[in-house]
Design an enzyme around this catalytic site. Structure first.
Site, PDB file in Angstrom:
ATOM      1  N   GLY A 115       0.778  -1.353  -0.116  1.00 29.58           N
ATOM      2  CA  GLY A 115      -0.098   0.035   0.026  1.00 29.58           C
ATOM      3  C   GLY A 115       0.778   1.178   0.081  1.00 29.58           C
ATOM      4  O   GLY A 115       2.051   1.176  -0.138  1.00 29.58           O
TER       5      GLY A 115
ATOM      6  N   PHE B 207       1.692   3.062   2.324  1.00 26.93           N
ATOM      7  CA  PHE B 207       2.333   3.116   3.382  1.00 26.93           C
ATOM      8  C   PHE B 207       3.349   1.915   3.662  1.00 26.93           C
ATOM      9  O   PHE B 207       4.113   2.194   4.845  1.00 26.93           O
ATOM     10  CB  PHE B 207       1.703   3.699   4.849  1.00 26.93           C
ATOM     11  CG  PHE B 207       0.864   5.000   4.654  1.00 26.93           C
ATOM     12  CD1 PHE B 207       1.548   5.884   5.088  1.00 26.93           C
ATOM     13  CD2 PHE B 207      -0.237   4.937   3.828  1.00 26.93           C
ATOM     14  CE1 PHE B 207       0.865   7.253   4.965  1.00 26.93           C
ATOM     15  CE2 PHE B 207      -0.831   6.084   3.681  1.00 26.93           C
ATOM     16  CZ  PHE B 207      -0.319   7.340   4.300  1.00 26.93           C
TER      17      PHE B 207
ATOM     18  N   ASP C 228      -9.757   7.838   5.025  1.00 31.29           N
ATOM     19  CA  ASP C 228      -9.237   7.146   3.713  1.00 31.29           C
ATOM     20  C   ASP C 228     -10.175   6.176   3.174  1.00 31.29           C
ATOM     21  O   ASP C 228      -9.896   5.174   2.949  1.00 31.29           O
ATOM     22  CB  ASP C 228      -7.909   6.823   3.942  1.00 31.29           C
ATOM     23  CG  ASP C 228      -6.817   6.667   2.578  1.00 31.29           C
ATOM     24  OD1 ASP C 228      -7.431   7.105   1.535  1.00 31.29           O
ATOM     25  OD2 ASP C 228      -6.028   5.902   2.580  1.00 31.29           O
TER      26      ASP C 228
HETATM   27  N1  ATP Z   1      -6.370  -7.053   6.836  1.00 31.45           N
HETATM   28  C1  ATP Z   1      -5.971  -7.453   5.985  1.00 31.45           C
HETATM   29  N2  ATP Z   1      -6.156  -8.939   5.281  1.00 31.45           N
HETATM   30  C2  ATP Z   1      -5.703  -9.204   4.256  1.00 31.45           C
HETATM   31  N3  ATP Z   1      -5.300  -8.582   3.196  1.00 31.45           N
HETATM   32  C3  ATP Z   1      -5.104  -7.250   3.603  1.00 31.45           C
HETATM   33  C4  ATP Z   1      -5.274  -7.138   4.892  1.00 31.45           C
HETATM   34  N4  ATP Z   1      -4.872  -5.469   5.061  1.00 31.45           N
HETATM   35  C5  ATP Z   1      -4.326  -5.102   3.708  1.00 31.45           C
HETATM   36  N5  ATP Z   1      -4.545  -6.290   2.868  1.00 31.45           N
HETATM   37  C6  ATP Z   1      -3.989  -6.393   1.515  1.00 31.45           C
HETATM   38  O1  ATP Z   1      -2.863  -5.513   1.276  1.00 31.45           O
HETATM   39  C7  ATP Z   1      -3.218  -4.605   0.461  1.00 31.45           C
HETATM   40  C8  ATP Z   1      -2.313  -3.358   0.807  1.00 31.45           C
HETATM   41  O2  ATP Z   1      -3.062  -2.722   1.924  1.00 31.45           O
HETATM   42  P1  ATP Z   1      -2.868  -1.301   2.407  1.00 31.45           P
HETATM   43  O3  ATP Z   1      -3.940  -0.896   3.471  1.00 31.45           O
HETATM   44  O4  ATP Z   1      -1.385  -1.168   3.011  1.00 31.45           O
HETATM   45  O5  ATP Z   1      -2.889  -0.235   1.078  1.00 31.45           O
HETATM   46  P2  ATP Z   1      -3.808   0.471   0.285  1.00 31.45           P
HETATM   47  O6  ATP Z   1      -5.169   0.535   0.826  1.00 31.45           O
HETATM   48  O7  ATP Z   1      -3.706  -0.045  -1.204  1.00 31.45           O
HETATM   49  O8  ATP Z   1      -3.300   1.990   0.218  1.00 31.45           O
HETATM   50  P3  ATP Z   1      -3.032   2.721   1.348  1.00 31.45           P
HETATM   51  O9  ATP Z   1      -1.869   2.356   2.218  1.00 31.45           O
HETATM   52  O10 ATP Z   1      -2.749   4.243   0.674  1.00 31.45           O
HETATM   53  O11 ATP Z   1      -4.266   2.906   2.288  1.00 31.45           O
HETATM   54  C9  ATP Z   1      -4.265  -4.261   0.392  1.00 31.45           C
HETATM   55  O12 ATP Z   1      -4.613  -4.078  -0.930  1.00 31.45           O
HETATM   56  C10 ATP Z   1      -5.082  -5.918   0.583  1.00 31.45           C
HETATM   57  O13 ATP Z   1      -4.932  -6.615  -0.456  1.00 31.45           O
END
Ligand code: ATP
Ligand code: NAG
Ligand code: NAG
Ligand code: NAG
Ligand code: NAG
Ligand code: NAG
Ligand code: NAG
Ligand code: NAG
Ligand code: NAG
Length: 643
Positions: free
Chosen positions: A362, A364, A479
Site C-alpha cells: 500500500g 504506507f 481514507d
Molecule cells: N487485514 C488484511 N487482510 C488481508 N489482506 C490485507 C489486509 N490489509 C491489507 N491487505 C492487503 O494488502 C494490500 C495493501 O493494503 P494497504 O492498506 O497497505 O494499502 P492500500 O489500501 O492499497 O493503500 P493505502 O496505504 O494508501 O491505504 C491491500 O490491497 C490488501 O490486498
C-alpha cells in the site's frame, strides 16, 4: 474375612456410592449436582475439557474460539401441554485473564437450548451461541444468562462487566453491572467477573409468576435476597419439548480462561445446595510467563550441554532479531501491554517477512499474512516506516484505542509492535482480500454481482456510521476507498486501514493536521483547509459508491492523456438522459434499477462539493434501506469546477 475387613469393605462401598451420587442424576433427570466434574459425562466441544483437579475448563488461550459443555441428556422442562415448569439452577465459576482486570474476552453463558449443535454460532460477542443472521430470531428457542466481559455496542452492552438475561437474542432483555445487594443495608457491591472469582450464581424461574431471577455473590456468601437482574417473560413461549442445559464460552481478540467449579439443577424444587468445601480450587492468577516457568522447571535435570546450546541459540536468535529490528519499548507503553506484540512473534508468524507471505503493498508499506505462534490466529501485519519520534506517542495511543473498536464491518486492529524507524500494525486477516481486486477482476476473480455490491455498500455505510456516531469517540477514517474495503470469510465487507485516522472527542474541536488521504477521494474543502471532518469521510464514501456502481476508478486518464473525473462523467450522463449507461458494463445489465438509481444519486449527493449539502451517515443508511426517499436532485446542484 475378619470383621474389620468387612467394615472396611462396606465403608469403601459406601464411599464409592457417595462419590457416584455426587455427580450422578436423579431418576428422571429432574435434579442433579456436580461438585467438581471428575468423571462427569458431558458433551463437550472446542477446547472444553475436564482437568484433573475436577474443574470444567471452557476456553483458554486461543483467540476467536468457542467452547461448549452440555449435560448430555435432554430435560423436559416443557410439559406436554406446553407450559414450562418452575426450575432452579446454581453454579460456581471463575474467569482468569492474563492481563490484570481490564482486558478479558469475551465471557461465558449458561444456556438452555433445544440443541447440542452450535456449529453455526460465532465466537467473540456472539458467545458461541448465535450468529449475525439468527440473533433475535424467535426460532432459536434460546434462554441464556450471559457473563459478559467485553462491551459491544452492536448488542447494546451496558459495560464490560455485566450479567444479562438473554432470550433468543444476545441483546439482553435485562442486564446489570455484576455485583450483589447486601441483605441488611441494601447497598450494592460491584464484583469483577474477571479475576474476581470464584463467584456463585443462582437462576430461578417461577412458573406462576413467569419471573426469572438471577443472583450472584462471591462463593461462601449465602444467596442475597434481592436478585441482581429479574425478568418477567413466560418461558413457555421459548422452550421446546426438549431442552439441553450447558455452558458456552467464547474468546475474541483477547483471551480468558473460563472455569466452572460446580453446578446443580432442580425442577420444581430449589437447586441442590453446592457445598463450597467440596469444590475444586481455581488455579492461581495467570502470569504472563507459563512457558518460561516450565522451562525453568525442566532445566535443572538436563545436562549443562543442553543449557549451553540453548544459550548459544538464544544469542544467535537475538543477534538475528537485532539485525532486523531494534525493538523499542518506552515506559509510557507499559499500560498498552496487551496490545503490544513481540517482534519475535510477528517475525515467526510471517516466516521472517518472506515474500511468499506478502499479500499487498500500500501507500504506507507492505502487508504480510501471518499465523501467530500459540494462538494460531491469522493476522495481516502491516509494516509502516516512520522517521520522526514526534507524535508517535499520540499515534500509538490511537492504535490502542482503535483496537478496542469492534464491529462486524470494521477490520479489527489487534495491536502493534514498534521498532526503530518502523511500526508494525497487526490486523485481523481478511480471507477474501480487498474489494478493488474483486471489482476490477484482478487475478481472474469473477466480478461481483449487483446483490453483492449493494450489500458491500450497506456494510461499509454501517461501519462508517459506527465510527462517526456510535462509538465513545468520533473516529474519522480519512481514507474511505475501495482498496481499504476488505472482505472477510463470511463475505461481510469491512472498512480497514486506520493507520491514518485521527481521533477526536465528541463535541471538541476537530484537529487540524496535514492532509492525508487519496487523490480522487479527497473532499475539496479538505484540500483547502486541511481539516478532516465526518463530512469529508462522507465525500470519500460518495466516490466509493460511484466506484462500486460504475466499476471505474475515480479518476481515469484516457488515451489522449486527459483526466476524466468519474463524478463529472456520471453527472454528464445524467444530463444527457443516459444515467444508467454509467453502470458497470461487467454487470451486463443485471441489476435492480431502483437500487442502482439510489446508489448513483446518493454517490453524487455524498460527494457534493459543498459539505453542507451532504447527508450524514445515519441519513445515508436510511436512504439505502429505502426507509426514507432521497431528496429530489437537480443537475444544476452539481458542479465540479473546484479542483
Ligand atoms: N487485514 C488484511 N487482510 C488481508 N489482506 C490485507 C489486509 N490489509 C491489507 N491487505 C492487503 O494488502 C494490500 C495493501 O493494503 P494497504 O492498506 O497497505 O494499502 P492500500 O489500501 O492499497 O493503500 P493505502 O496505504 O494508501 O491505504 C491491500 O490491497 C490488501 O490486498
Ligand atoms: C454419556 O451420556 C450419553 C448420553 O446419555 C451416553 O450415550 C453415553 O453412553 C454416556 N457415556 C458414558 C461414558 O457414560
Ligand atoms: C398443563 O399441565 C399441567 C399439569 O400437567 C397443569 O398444572 C397446567 O395447568 C396445564 N397448563 C395449561 C395451560 O393447561
Ligand atoms: C450441526 O449442524 C450443522 C448444520 O448447522 C451440520 O452440518 C452438522 O452436521 C451438525 N453436526 C452434528 C454433530 O449433528
Ligand atoms: C428465523 O429462522 C428461521 C429458521 O431458521 C427462518 O426460516 C426465518 O426466516 C428466520 N426469521 C428471520 C426474521 O430471520
Ligand atoms: C459499580 O460499577 C459501575 C459500572 O462500572 C459504576 O457505574 C458504579 O458506580 C459502581 N458502583 C460502586 C458502588 O462502585
Ligand atoms: C424474585 O425476586 C423477587 C424479589 O426478591 C421475589 O419477590 C420473587 O419471588 C423472586 N422470584 C423467583 C422466581 O425467585
Ligand atoms: C404456584 O401455584 C400453585 C397453586 O396455584 C401452588 O401450589 C404453588 O406452590 C405455586 N408455586 C410457587 C413456586 O409459588
Ligand atoms: C417434540 O415435539 C416434536 C414436534 O413438535 C415431536 O416431533 C417430538 O417427537 C417431540 N419430542 C418429544 C421427546 O416429545
Amino acid at each position: 474375612m475378619t470383621s474389620t475387613k468387612l467394615i472396611l469393605f462396606f465403608l469403601l462401598l459406601f464411599l464409592i456410592t457417595l462419590n457416584l451420587s455426587a455427580s450422578s442424576t436423579g431418576g428422571d433427570h429432574e435434579r442433579f449436582i456436580y461438585s467438581g466434574f471428575t468423571g462427569a459425562n458431558l458433551t463437550m466441544d472446542g477446547s472444553a475439557k475436564i482437568i484433573p483437579t475436577g474443574l470444567l475448563a471452557l476456553t483458554k488461550d486461543i483467540y476467536q474460539t468457542k467452547s461448549h459443555a452440555i449435560d448430555p441428556d435432554p430435560i423436559r422442562i416443557s410439559q406436554s401441554n406446553g407450559t414450562v415448569r418452575s426450575f432452579s439452577v446454581s453454579f460456581v465459576f471463575g474467569i482468569l485473564s492474563r492481563s490484570s482486570g481490564s482486558r478479558s474476552s469475551h465471557g461465558f453463558a449458561f444456556f438452555i437450548a433445544p440443541t447440542k449443535n452450535f456449529s453455526s454460532a460465532l465466537p467473540s460477542q456472539y458467545m458461541g451461541l448465535l450468529n449475525i443472521a439468527n440473533n433475535g430470531n424467535l426460532s432459536n428457542h434460546l434462554f441464556a444468562i450471559e457473563f459478559d466481559t467485553v462491551r459491544n455496542l452492536e448488542l447494546s452492552d451496558i459495560n464490560d462487566n455485566h450479567v444479562g438475561i438473554d432470550i433468543n437474542s444476545l441483546n439482553s432483555e435485562q442486564s446489570y453491572y455484576a455485583g450483589f445487594y447486601d441483605d441488611k443495608s441494601g447497598t450494592f457491591t460491584n464484583l469483577s467477573l474477571t479475576n474476581g472469582g470464584p463467584i456463585q450464581v443462582w437462576v430461578e424461574y417461577d412458573r406462576n409468576t413467569t419471573q426469572t431471577n438471577v443472583t450472584i455473590a462471591p462463593l461462601g456468601i449465602a444467596k442475597p435476597m434481592r436478585p441482581l437482574v429479574s425478568v418477567t417473560h413466560d418461558l413457555s413461549t421459548v422452550f421446546t419439548n426438549q431442552s439441553y442445559l450447558g455452558f458456552s464460552s467464547a474468546t475474541g481478540a483477547t483471551t480468558s480462561h473460563h472455569y466452572i467449579l460446580g453446578w446443580s439443577f432442580g425442577m420444581n424444587s430449589p437447586a441442590p445446595f453446592i457445598d463450597s468445601t467440596k469444590l475444586p480450587k481455581l488455579p492461581g492468577p495467570l502470569d504472563s510467563g507459563p512457558r518460561t516457568r516450565s522451562i525453568l522447571l525442566i532445566l535443572p535435570p538436563i545436562g549443562s550441554i543442553l543449557l549451553v546450546s540453548i544459550a548459544v541459540m538464544v544469542v544467535v536468535l537475538l543477534a538475528r532479531r537485532n539485525l532486523r529490528c531494534k525493538e523499542v519499548r518506552e515506559d509510557w507503553e507499559v499500560e498498552y501491554g496487551p496490545r503490544r506484540f513481540a517482534y519475535q512473534d510477528l517475525y515467526r508468524a510471517t516466516r521472517g517477512f518472506k515474500n511468499k507471505n506478502l499479500v499487498g503493498i500500500g501507500g504506507f508499506g507492505k502487508v504480510y499474512k501471518g499465523v501467530l505462534p500459540i494462538s494460531k490466529l491469522q493476522v495481516a501485519v502491516k509494516r509502516v516506516s516512520y522517521d520522526s519520534k514526534q507524535g508517535i506517542k499520540e499515534f500509538i495511543a490511537e492504535v490502542v484505542s482503535i483496537g478496542n473498536l469492534q464491529h462486524r464491518n470494521i477490520v479489527q486492529l489487534f495491536g502493534y509492535c514498534r521498532c526503530k524507524g518502523e511500526l508494525l500494525l497487526v490486523y485481523d486477516y481478511m480471507e477474501n482480500g480487498s474489494l478493488d481486486k474483486h471489482l476490477y477482476n484482478f487475478e481472474g476473480q469473477p466480478t461481483l454481482d449487483w446483490a453483492q455490491r449493494f450489500k458491500i455498500i450497506k456494510d461499509i455505510a454501517s461501519g462508517l456510521l459506527y465510527l462517526h456516531e456510535d462509538w465513545d469517540k468520533v473516529v474519522i477514517h480519512r481514507d474511505v476507498k475501495a482498496s481499504n474495503v476488505l472482505i472477510d470469510k463470511e463475505t461481510n465487507a469491512r472498512l480497514g486501514d486506520f493507520g491514518l485516522s485521527r481521533l477526536c472527542d465528541h463535541g471538541s474541536n476537530l484537529h487540524t493536521t496535514n492532509v492525508v488521504g487519496t487523490i480522487g477521494y479527497l473532499a475539496p474543502e479538505l484540500i483547502h483547509t486541511g481539516k478532516a471532518t465526518t463530512l469529508s469521510d462522507v465525500f470519500g464514501f460518495g466516490i466509493f459508491l460511484l466506484e462500486v456502481a460504475c466499476g471505474q476508478k475515480p479518476i481515469k486518464i484516457n488515451s489522449e492523456g486527459s483526466h476524466l473525473v468519474l463524478a463529472d462523467w456520471v453527472v454528464e450522463n445524467w444530463h444527457k438522459g443516459s444515467f444508467l449507461d454509467t453502470m458497470d458494463t461487467r454487470l451486463q445489465g443485471n441489476y435492480n434499477i431502483d437500487e442502482a438509481c439510489i446508489v448513483l444519486k446518493l454517490g453524487l449527493l455524498c460527494s457534493h462539493p459543498f459539505p453542507n449539502a451532504r447527508p450524514n451517515m445515519r441519513q445515508v443508511l436510511q436512504y439505502l434501506d429505502g426507509n426514507v426517499k432521497l431528496p429530489e436532485l437537480h443537475r444544476a446542484h452539481f458542479s465540479y469546477e473546484i479542483n
